[in-house]
Write an enzyme that holds these catalytic residues in place. Sequence first.
Site, PDB file in Angstrom:
ATOM      1  N   ARG A  26     -23.595 -22.535  25.142  1.00 46.66           N
ATOM      2  CA  ARG A  26     -22.539 -21.659  24.627  1.00 46.66           C
ATOM      3  C   ARG A  26     -22.838 -21.187  23.197  1.00 46.66           C
ATOM      4  O   ARG A  26     -21.925 -20.995  22.402  1.00 46.66           O
ATOM      5  CB  ARG A  26     -21.165 -22.348  24.680  1.00 46.66           C
ATOM      6  CG  ARG A  26     -20.673 -22.587  26.107  1.00 46.66           C
ATOM      7  CD  ARG A  26     -20.181 -21.297  26.721  1.00 46.66           C
ATOM      8  NE  ARG A  26     -19.794 -21.477  28.113  1.00 46.66           N
ATOM      9  CZ  ARG A  26     -18.540 -21.530  28.555  1.00 46.66           C
ATOM     10  NH1 ARG A  26     -17.554 -21.405  27.715  1.00 46.66           N
ATOM     11  NH2 ARG A  26     -18.291 -21.677  29.824  1.00 46.66           N
ATOM     12  N   ARG A  30     -17.235 -17.705  21.292  1.00 51.04           N
ATOM     13  CA  ARG A  30     -16.074 -17.532  20.416  1.00 51.04           C
ATOM     14  C   ARG A  30     -16.126 -18.211  19.061  1.00 51.04           C
ATOM     15  O   ARG A  30     -15.326 -17.897  18.193  1.00 51.04           O
ATOM     16  CB  ARG A  30     -14.809 -17.959  21.166  1.00 51.04           C
ATOM     17  CG  ARG A  30     -14.393 -16.932  22.204  1.00 51.04           C
ATOM     18  CD  ARG A  30     -13.276 -17.455  23.088  1.00 51.04           C
ATOM     19  NE  ARG A  30     -13.774 -18.586  23.857  1.00 51.04           N
ATOM     20  CZ  ARG A  30     -13.026 -19.345  24.638  1.00 51.04           C
ATOM     21  NH1 ARG A  30     -11.733 -19.114  24.742  1.00 51.04           N
ATOM     22  NH2 ARG A  30     -13.565 -20.342  25.317  1.00 51.04           N
ATOM     23  N   ARG A  39     -16.233  -8.775  21.363  1.00 49.01           N
ATOM     24  CA  ARG A  39     -15.452  -9.017  22.579  1.00 49.01           C
ATOM     25  C   ARG A  39     -14.309  -7.996  22.731  1.00 49.01           C
ATOM     26  O   ARG A  39     -13.902  -7.666  23.846  1.00 49.01           O
ATOM     27  CB  ARG A  39     -14.932 -10.458  22.516  1.00 49.01           C
ATOM     28  CG  ARG A  39     -14.012 -10.916  23.613  1.00 49.01           C
ATOM     29  CD  ARG A  39     -14.708 -11.046  24.944  1.00 49.01           C
ATOM     30  NE  ARG A  39     -13.736 -11.352  25.979  1.00 49.01           N
ATOM     31  CZ  ARG A  39     -12.951 -10.457  26.549  1.00 49.01           C
ATOM     32  NH1 ARG A  39     -13.017  -9.192  26.202  1.00 49.01           N
ATOM     33  NH2 ARG A  39     -12.082 -10.812  27.465  1.00 49.01           N
ATOM     34  N   ASP A  76     -21.753 -15.051  33.094  1.00 46.90           N
ATOM     35  CA  ASP A  76     -20.901 -16.189  33.445  1.00 46.90           C
ATOM     36  C   ASP A  76     -21.205 -16.643  34.863  1.00 46.90           C
ATOM     37  O   ASP A  76     -21.576 -15.831  35.718  1.00 46.90           O
ATOM     38  CB  ASP A  76     -19.416 -15.845  33.321  1.00 46.90           C
ATOM     39  CG  ASP A  76     -18.577 -17.112  33.275  1.00 46.90           C
ATOM     40  OD1 ASP A  76     -18.440 -17.701  32.186  1.00 46.90           O
ATOM     41  OD2 ASP A  76     -18.093 -17.539  34.343  1.00 46.90           O
ATOM     42  N   TYR A 152     -14.494 -23.708  41.598  1.00 51.25           N
ATOM     43  CA  TYR A 152     -13.613 -22.606  41.156  1.00 51.25           C
ATOM     44  C   TYR A 152     -13.157 -21.775  42.357  1.00 51.25           C
ATOM     45  O   TYR A 152     -11.998 -21.347  42.424  1.00 51.25           O
ATOM     46  CB  TYR A 152     -14.337 -21.720  40.140  1.00 51.25           C
ATOM     47  CG  TYR A 152     -14.575 -22.403  38.815  1.00 51.25           C
ATOM     48  CD1 TYR A 152     -13.586 -22.416  37.830  1.00 51.25           C
ATOM     49  CD2 TYR A 152     -15.768 -23.069  38.537  1.00 51.25           C
ATOM     50  CE1 TYR A 152     -13.794 -23.059  36.612  1.00 51.25           C
ATOM     51  CE2 TYR A 152     -15.981 -23.716  37.332  1.00 51.25           C
ATOM     52  CZ  TYR A 152     -14.991 -23.707  36.374  1.00 51.25           C
ATOM     53  OH  TYR A 152     -15.193 -24.357  35.172  1.00 51.25           O
TER      54      TYR A 152
HETATM   55  O1  1CP Z   1     -24.313 -18.630  25.010  1.00 46.34           O
HETATM   56  C1  1CP Z   1     -23.809 -18.857  26.116  1.00 46.34           C
HETATM   57  O2  1CP Z   1     -23.988 -19.917  26.739  1.00 46.34           O
HETATM   58  C2  1CP Z   1     -22.925 -17.791  26.663  1.00 46.34           C
HETATM   59  C3  1CP Z   1     -23.113 -17.455  28.097  1.00 46.34           C
HETATM   60  C4  1CP Z   1     -22.220 -18.262  29.040  1.00 46.34           C
HETATM   61  C5  1CP Z   1     -22.630 -19.272  29.923  1.00 46.34           C
HETATM   62  C6  1CP Z   1     -24.011 -19.880  30.054  1.00 46.34           C
HETATM   63  C7  1CP Z   1     -20.828 -18.067  29.234  1.00 46.34           C
HETATM   64  C8  1CP Z   1     -19.976 -17.119  28.510  1.00 46.34           C
HETATM   65  N1  1CP Z   1     -20.431 -18.883  30.271  1.00 46.34           N
HETATM   66  C9  1CP Z   1     -21.489 -19.635  30.696  1.00 46.34           C
HETATM   67  C10 1CP Z   1     -21.512 -20.610  31.790  1.00 46.34           C
HETATM   68  C11 1CP Z   1     -20.246 -21.146  32.339  1.00 46.34           C
HETATM   69  N2  1CP Z   1     -19.076 -20.479  32.616  1.00 46.34           N
HETATM   70  C12 1CP Z   1     -20.087 -22.486  32.764  1.00 46.34           C
HETATM   71  C13 1CP Z   1     -21.178 -23.517  32.746  1.00 46.34           C
HETATM   72  C14 1CP Z   1     -21.446 -24.039  31.376  1.00 46.34           C
HETATM   73  C15 1CP Z   1     -20.389 -24.942  30.803  1.00 46.34           C
HETATM   74  O3  1CP Z   1     -20.035 -25.926  31.466  1.00 46.34           O
HETATM   75  O4  1CP Z   1     -19.960 -24.678  29.687  1.00 46.34           O
HETATM   76  C16 1CP Z   1     -18.777 -22.626  33.248  1.00 46.34           C
HETATM   77  C17 1CP Z   1     -18.125 -23.878  33.799  1.00 46.34           C
HETATM   78  C18 1CP Z   1     -18.139 -21.348  33.158  1.00 46.34           C
HETATM   79  C19 1CP Z   1     -16.775 -20.993  33.631  1.00 46.34           C
HETATM   80  C20 1CP Z   1     -15.927 -20.416  32.562  1.00 46.34           C
HETATM   81  N3  1CP Z   1     -16.213 -19.241  31.931  1.00 46.34           N
HETATM   82  C21 1CP Z   1     -14.729 -20.908  32.027  1.00 46.34           C
HETATM   83  C22 1CP Z   1     -13.991 -22.152  32.501  1.00 46.34           C
HETATM   84  C23 1CP Z   1     -14.411 -23.412  31.851  1.00 46.34           C
HETATM   85  C24 1CP Z   1     -13.587 -24.561  32.412  1.00 46.34           C
HETATM   86  O5  1CP Z   1     -13.362 -25.500  31.623  1.00 46.34           O
HETATM   87  O6  1CP Z   1     -13.200 -24.554  33.584  1.00 46.34           O
HETATM   88  C25 1CP Z   1     -14.303 -20.034  31.024  1.00 46.34           C
HETATM   89  C26 1CP Z   1     -13.079 -20.139  30.155  1.00 46.34           C
HETATM   90  C27 1CP Z   1     -15.261 -18.975  30.977  1.00 46.34           C
HETATM   91  C28 1CP Z   1     -15.236 -17.785  30.102  1.00 46.34           C
HETATM   92  C29 1CP Z   1     -16.374 -17.601  29.191  1.00 46.34           C
HETATM   93  N4  1CP Z   1     -17.696 -17.573  29.578  1.00 46.34           N
HETATM   94  C30 1CP Z   1     -18.502 -17.321  28.503  1.00 46.34           C
HETATM   95  C31 1CP Z   1     -17.621 -17.174  27.353  1.00 46.34           C
HETATM   96  C32 1CP Z   1     -18.079 -16.858  25.952  1.00 46.34           C
HETATM   97  C33 1CP Z   1     -16.302 -17.364  27.801  1.00 46.34           C
HETATM   98  C34 1CP Z   1     -15.026 -17.255  26.977  1.00 46.34           C
HETATM   99  C35 1CP Z   1     -14.269 -16.019  27.330  1.00 46.34           C
HETATM  100  C36 1CP Z   1     -14.174 -14.965  26.255  1.00 46.34           C
HETATM  101  O7  1CP Z   1     -14.930 -14.910  25.291  1.00 46.34           O
HETATM  102  O8  1CP Z   1     -13.297 -14.111  26.381  1.00 46.34           O
END
Ligand code: 1CP
Length: 345
Positions: A26, A30, A39, A76, A152
């Site tokens: 990540r 944010r 964003r 994502d 999910y």
């Molecule tokens: O630098 C990076 O890693 C950004 C790219 C990235 C990656 C590799 C994002 C952007 N998401 C992911 C993978 C991801 N998405 C995972 C696996 C990694 C982990 O466990 O952290 C998972 C579970 C998700 C699902 C997801 N996406 C959630 C739910 C998490 C949960 O606790 O259930 C959420 C809230 C997101 C949104 C998201 N994805 C990425 C960002 C920056 C965000 C936040 C949303 C936003 O900025 O508006």
Amino acid sequence: MSPVSKPFLETLRGQARAVPPIWIMRQAGRYLPEYRALRLKARNFIDFCLTPELAIEATLQPIRRYGFDAAILFADILLIPHALGQSVAFLEGEGPKLEPIRDAAGLARLSDARAAEILSPVMESVRGIRASLPSETALIGFAGAPWTVATYMVEGAGGSDHTIIRRMAWQEPVLFDALIDRLVEATSAYLMAQVEAGAEALQIFDTWAGSVPAGLFERAVTGPTARIVAAVKAKHPDVPIIGFPRGAGGHLGPYARATGVDGIGVDHMCDIAFAATVVPPNVALQGNLDPVLVLDGGPVMEDEARRIVTAMKGRPFIFNLGHGVTPPTPPENVARLVAVVRGAN
Ligand code: 1CP
């Protein structure tokens, strides 16, 4: 083969380096003010991910700031259900919401007919990122592992209990296996397309592997991941793949051997020195600083980072956190962490 040596890729090929390469999960997102500003340019998160100009910029932001050894494609794991036609929404402050799949009729509504087309902007992002990265920085493509993406798709939201999908896996094995099969197929195709567009390594995120009961681990985690690794490597034998079965410390040895991954992401619940005893020595380890330490920074973070680096001496090792950096993390603490890992006391 690229003429410039990339420490991240050398490590995944089995080289132990005096200074470990570093990137953090990540790393785009944010906690960076420049990400929060960017964003605002998209109406929703899926659109953001599928707009190459924005996804390329988000990927490059942490590279400019910190000079990490690897960039990770901004996308994502839930783009796969979206591309298969399931409704996926990211609600502000609430996380993802999906129209849940609970039966054969729900599964039958998924279609991969348009998946490649829907995901084609991601490949454009990969090409754009590759063209803009410094020559020593590797580009990681990624996808969610079938189990994690299925949680999910079946539960309809995030969460950590996963009762509905666990019951499905035990009580309706035909339905569960069919869903996993669809995801193995779609994910293999998606990862191969990323490699063909320029991704130099891949990470398979199994964020919820820790909620799989031992009796289902092979069917839900190891087996499906092994099939994806085999499919990708049949076409692209040289692309290194990292598996991140979060929360599955007790299974790391069998997971590493059965999946054929080149690297294992270790979470902060698992002692990385223990991981080193169960994972074959040619498989790189990646991890595993507790992300809460980066919230406060200071000597506790620094000492723990140094302890991990020392414990991994002589082993192919990539420094990372045990899970994603959290949004309230001060960006200057990340800069300090990078300096400490690279040896600037
Ligand atoms: O630098 C990076 O890693 C950004 C790219 C990235 C990656 C590799 C994002 C952007 N998401 C992911 C993978 C991801 N998405 C995972 C696996 C990694 C982990 O466990 O952290 C998972 C579970 C998700 C699902 C997801 N996406 C959630 C739910 C998490 C949960 O606790 O259930 C959420 C809230 C997101 C949104 C998201 N994805 C990425 C960002 C920056 C965000 C936040 C949303 C936003 O900025 O508006």
